[in-house]
Design a protein around this motif. Structure first.
Motif, PDB file in Angstrom:
ATOM      1  N   ASP A 101      39.626-136.106 -10.061  1.00  0.00           N
ATOM      2  CA  ASP A 101      40.491-134.938  -9.883  1.00  0.00           C
ATOM      3  C   ASP A 101      40.986-134.836  -8.450  1.00  0.00           C
ATOM      4  N   TYR A 102      40.346-135.590  -7.555  1.00  0.00           N
ATOM      5  CA  TYR A 102      40.726-135.542  -6.142  1.00  0.00           C
ATOM      6  C   TYR A 102      40.462-136.914  -5.520  1.00  0.00           C
ATOM      7  N   ALA A 103      41.476-137.477  -4.888  1.00  0.00           N
ATOM      8  CA  ALA A 103      41.336-138.801  -4.278  1.00  0.00           C
ATOM      9  C   ALA A 103      42.054-138.813  -2.932  1.00  0.00           C
ATOM     10  N   LYS A 157      42.570-146.964  -1.924  1.00  0.00           N
ATOM     11  CA  LYS A 157      43.345-147.670  -2.946  1.00  0.00           C
ATOM     12  C   LYS A 157      42.608-147.619  -4.288  1.00  0.00           C
ATOM     13  N   SER A 158      41.297-147.836  -4.250  1.00  0.00           N
ATOM     14  CA  SER A 158      40.500-147.765  -5.477  1.00  0.00           C
ATOM     15  C   SER A 158      40.440-146.334  -6.002  1.00  0.00           C
ATOM     16  N   ALA A 159      40.350-145.371  -5.083  1.00  0.00           N
ATOM     17  CA  ALA A 159      40.297-143.965  -5.494  1.00  0.00           C
ATOM     18  C   ALA A 159      41.593-143.558  -6.183  1.00  0.00           C
ATOM     19  N   ALA A 160      42.726-144.008  -5.622  1.00  0.00           N
ATOM     20  CA  ALA A 160      44.019-143.677  -6.238  1.00  0.00           C
ATOM     21  C   ALA A 160      44.122-144.278  -7.632  1.00  0.00           C
ATOM     22  N   ALA A 161      43.661-145.524  -7.780  1.00  0.00           N
ATOM     23  CA  ALA A 161      43.696-146.167  -9.097  1.00  0.00           C
ATOM     24  C   ALA A 161      42.813-145.417 -10.089  1.00  0.00           C
ATOM     25  N   SER A 162      41.662-144.944  -9.597  1.00  0.00           N
ATOM     26  CA  SER A 162      40.754-144.195 -10.463  1.00  0.00           C
ATOM     27  C   SER A 162      41.370-142.849 -10.853  1.00  0.00           C
ATOM     28  N   PHE A 163      42.110-142.256  -9.904  1.00  0.00           N
ATOM     29  CA  PHE A 163      42.817-141.001 -10.205  1.00  0.00           C
ATOM     30  C   PHE A 163      43.876-141.243 -11.275  1.00  0.00           C
ATOM     31  N   ASP A 164      44.641-142.324 -11.105  1.00  0.00           N
ATOM     32  CA  ASP A 164      45.682-142.650 -12.084  1.00  0.00           C
ATOM     33  C   ASP A 164      45.094-142.884 -13.476  1.00  0.00           C
ATOM     34  N   ALA A 165      43.857-143.421 -13.497  1.00  0.00           N
ATOM     35  CA  ALA A 165      43.211-143.712 -14.780  1.00  0.00           C
ATOM     36  C   ALA A 165      42.564-142.465 -15.385  1.00  0.00           C
ATOM     37  N   GLY A 166      42.660-141.347 -14.671  1.00  0.00           N
ATOM     38  CA  GLY A 166      42.106-140.106 -15.204  1.00  0.00           C
ATOM     39  C   GLY A 166      40.629-139.918 -14.951  1.00  0.00           C
ATOM     40  N   ASN A 167      40.070-140.672 -13.995  1.00  0.00           N
ATOM     41  CA  ASN A 167      38.635-140.574 -13.720  1.00  0.00           C
ATOM     42  C   ASN A 167      38.308-139.698 -12.518  1.00  0.00           C
TER      43      ASN A 167
END
Length: 544
Positions: A269-271, A257-267
């Motif tokens: 490239d793979y989650a 869940k945190s990885a997906a949020a970080s992906f959405d924030a542009g941080n």
């Protein structure tokens, strides 16, 4: 190439069009990656988990590598010769170097680096030592030395079927032909280690990124355990022209869940995603699915008197609605397992997938028959009810969902009381399972190579991963014959028979063949994901 001789295919599905991902520019070309588990070890003779293998593979090449098409290709060995009896392999090593974390050249990569590493995993009684023996590469004298482990003397270790003829020539002698031997050479437990460097570090070898050497595409330049690590392109790499990235930044032990949020924030490239996130992202252009290769299963501890009863195990297996687990809970492309060897792993000499060639379905769902078998087991035990616990890791993708679903299915069995035991993966894998401190463990196995024996061997008596202690003499004898059978058709039929023995005795309880899903920026090209062996190869990634 015969599929039995190579590690299996590339990712099955690709991302759709454009996605989010990090804002890495083409000027820097940094790949930002999230792993749901931590790195447990940087020592290839100690590591046993996928994230550790991924990290070690990022900075280490073996004799063979996986190329950008997911095929076995020359690595540190630029070529090899095979004897007529297919028992002796002579590898010719390329001229390449070890460098340290700063990029300073340390020494040439030599044949002795392989001899030392292969002896080291036996001397240290590494869990993957068995893959040097008849459970894998089947080197001359390996089984005897593995049995001795740390007690093996240097003179005894020198009898292992691997010799450095000279610095650039490695000779490997097998006890019998192994059809998939070359594919095995891509796996981490066969990687080289520089003896002088490792011995100079002693117990601190691989304890941090400064205490390992690199011969691969990247150097590890930072590592904060449980949090992150960084990699920088190795400009001394023998195939440096294929490496387009300047580096990688990994986030470790990140919940999806945190990885997906970080992906959405542009941080990122793979989650990686879990089933609970599939509905939210399945129409996202960055949503990406693949064949994971892992078999998820329940491991009963046969030291438990109730679970030593076959009818109790049969009742538990028949009570599991695996199709519902996959379609309503996981929703990530996972499919019901029909046996202990997953679909798509390996094909017969006639080109038929193992699972398709086996006609029996060993994982039927029948609650009425489940209760009937369970009642028979209770009667044989002289009990009206039994109490069992389900062990699972809370930091492992989907494990809690699987445990809860299993509890739900088994709650329908009269005479069974269940307890849930939540822990973390490291405790489950490294402490409770090896010590036998569990009743039923929710576990999984990823194929180390593309042959049914990568699953069948772990259920033989005495195998370090046979932690439920299921044991069957006929099965053991059959697996021993499989290791030396040179007729591929006979060998194939024996593997089918071995699986039948295991499944009809409910020695393990398969659940599903894992599918995987993630968010991957469509800027990312060339990430190779394997369903057997080391999961990810990063050397060919480009950011376009």
């Amino acid at each position: 190439m015969n599929t039995a001789k190579k590690v299996v295919a590339l990712t099955l599905s690709a991302a759709m069009l454009a996605g989010c991902g990090s804002s890495s520019s083409s000027a820097t070309k940094t790949f930002n990656f999230a792993a749901d588990t931590d790195i447990s070890s940087l020592d290839s003779t100690v590591a046993t988990d996928g994230t550790s293998f991924d990290a070690i593979h990022a900075f280490t090449d073996g004799l063979e590598i996986v190329n950008e098409k997911g095929q076995t290709a020359p690595g540190i060995a630029k070529s090899y010769d095979v004897s007529k009896d297919k028992k002796t392999y002579t590898f010719h090593l390329r001229d390449t170097n070890w460098v340290d974390y700063s990029g300073k050249k340390y020494a040439k990569v030599t044949a002795n680096d392989f001899v030392y590493s292969w002896q080291r995993i036996i001397k240290n009684a590494g869990e993957y030592a068995y893959m040097l023996g008849s459970g894998g590469a089947n080197l001359v004298n390996a089984d005897k030395l593995i049995a001795k482990g740390a007690k093996a003397s240097k003179a005894e270790l020198n009898t292992l079927g691997v010799k450095a003829k000279d610095d650039q020539t490695l000779v490997v002698t097998l006890a019998s032909p192994v059809p998939f031997f070359i594919g095995l050479m891509t796996f981490a437990c066969y990687y080289p280690i520089n003896e002088k460097f490792a011995e100079s570090k002693g117990k601190q070898y691989a304890a941090n990124y400064k205490n390992v050497l690199t011969n691969g595409a990247f150097r590890m330049t930072a590592w904060t355990k449980g949090k992150s690590c960084d990699f920088t392109k190795n400009t001394s790499y023998w195939d440096k022209s294929v490496v387009k990235l300047d580096g990688m930044k990994w986030q470790l032990a990140v919940d999806p869940k945190s990885a997906a949020a970080s992906f959405d924030a542009g941080n990122l490239d793979y989650a990686p995603l879990t089933s609970s996130l599939v509905d939210k992202y399945k129409n996202n252009k960055a949503f990406y699915t693949y064949q994971d290769g892992f078999l998820h299963y329940l491991m009963p501890n046969l030291k438990n008197k109730a679970l030593a009863n076959k009818n109790i195990r049969k009742g538990l297996s028949l009570a599991l609605n695996r199709e519902e687990l996959c379609s309503k809970i996981l929703k990530d492309g996972s499919t019901e397992s029909n046996g202990f060897v997953p679909k798509g792993l390996s094909k017969s000499p006639k080109g038929v997938d193992f699972r398709a060639d086996v006609k029996e379905d060993y994982t039927k769902y029948d609650l009425k028959e489940a209760q009937k078998a369970f009642n028979k087991g209770l009667k044989e035990l002289g009990k009206k009810s039994i109490e069992l616990s389900i062990l699972y890791g809370t930091d492992e993708i989907a494990m809690k969902d699987i445990a809860v679903f299993t509890q739900s299915c088994w709650s329908k069995l009269k005479g069974l009381k269940l307890n849930m035991v939540a822990t973390v993966k490291q405790d489950r894998v490294n402490t409770r399972e090896p010590k036998g401190e569990f009743d039923i463990s929710v576990t999984r196995w990823g194929p180390d190579y593309a042959d049914p024996t990568t699953y069948l061997n772990i259920c033989t008596t005495g195998n370090s991963f046979n932690r439920g202690k299921w044991s069957n003499k006929e099965y053991d004898k059959l697996c021993e014959k499989i290791r030396t059978e040179s007729n591929l058709t006979k060998r194939w039929d024996m593997m089918k028979k071995a699986e039948k023995i295991l499944m009809e005795d409910y020695g393990e309880i398969p659940l599903f063949d894992k599918g995987g899903c993630a968010l991957k920026s469509t800027k990312v090209k060339g990430l190779v994901h394997m369903s057997a062996g080391v999961p990810y190869t990063f050397a060919f990634i480009d950011m376009k």
